[in-house]
Design a protein around this motif. Structure first.
Motif, PDB file in Angstrom:
ATOM      1  N   LEU A 123       0.788  -0.942   0.146  1.00 46.51           N
ATOM      2  CA  LEU A 123      -0.168   0.032   0.329  1.00 46.51           C
ATOM      3  C   LEU A 123       0.622   1.315   0.192  1.00 46.51           C
ATOM      4  N   ALA A 166      -3.440  -4.042  -3.731  1.00 50.12           N
ATOM      5  CA  ALA A 166      -4.547  -3.842  -2.992  1.00 50.12           C
ATOM      6  C   ALA A 166      -5.675  -4.240  -3.672  1.00 50.12           C
ATOM      7  N   VAL A 221      -8.100   3.412  -1.339  1.00 48.72           N
ATOM      8  CA  VAL A 221      -6.457   3.734  -1.240  1.00 48.72           C
ATOM      9  C   VAL A 221      -7.257   5.293  -1.796  1.00 48.72           C
TER      10      VAL A 221
END
Length: 181
Positions: free
Chosen positions: A23, A151, A56
């Motif tokens: 991430l 992700a 995100v």
């Protein structure tokens, strides 16, 4: 017996690799398409991918989001449906890049690499199901995108067993596939 053990080992390695999210901050995320209902709503699997993209985005881990998908035989445009879903969840339209020609993982990788080159982006975060991420990252590398993070949504279904087996075959096929062909 040895073949079965090798197959299971490959499946386990792909799953572990794909489920290990990276991430770190990225220039852009790419969300790979999946089924869309006739009414234009994403399937639960695709909605889970898009929700991961929203996360995100909200966490400011990406500066933009590419939505990549094809048009199915009913004329439903996956990428357009994905864009609508993200906009409805307050991702600014200006932050979304639509790739309507990403009908396959290979096409998505080729198109994403071209978009990234055109915008001088270097890093991408792949958002798809955990088992699909290794092949997508490999495809991106075949088109020159070396820094692909990932992700995955926390979405599981029984169909994943078939999909994992498919990835065990698909990964080596992409390894040998010629990006210039």
């Amino acid at each position: 017996m040895g073949g079965a053990a090798l197959f299971l080992l490959a499946a386990a390695l792909l799953c572990i690799s794909g489920a290990s999210d990276d991430l770190r901050q990225s220039d852009v995320a790419v969300v790979l398409g999946n089924a869309v209902s006739r009414d234009g709503s994403p399937s639960p699997r695709l909605a889970a991918r898009l929700d991961a993209a929203v996360t995100v985005w909200v966490d400011r881990r990406v500066g933009a989001i590419i939505v990549s998908g094809g048009v199915d035989r009913n004329g439903t445009d996956e990428a357009a449906a994905m864009r609508r879903y993200l906009v409805a969840r307050r991702v600014p339209d200006a932050a979304i890049v639509v790739d309507p020609k990403g009908a396959t993982t290979w096409e998505t990788a080729r198109n994403t690499a071209a978009i990234m080159r055109a915008r001088n982006w270097r890093t991408v975060m792949v958002i798809s199901q955990y088992f699909h991420i290794p092949r997508t990252r490999l495809a991106l590398a075949r088109f020159g995108v070396e820094d692909a993070r990932s992700a995955h949504p926390a979405y599981l279904e029984s169909r994943d067993l078939y999909s994992i087996a498919r990835e065990v075959i698909g990964y080596p096929a992409y390894w040998f596939r010629d990006p210039t062909a």
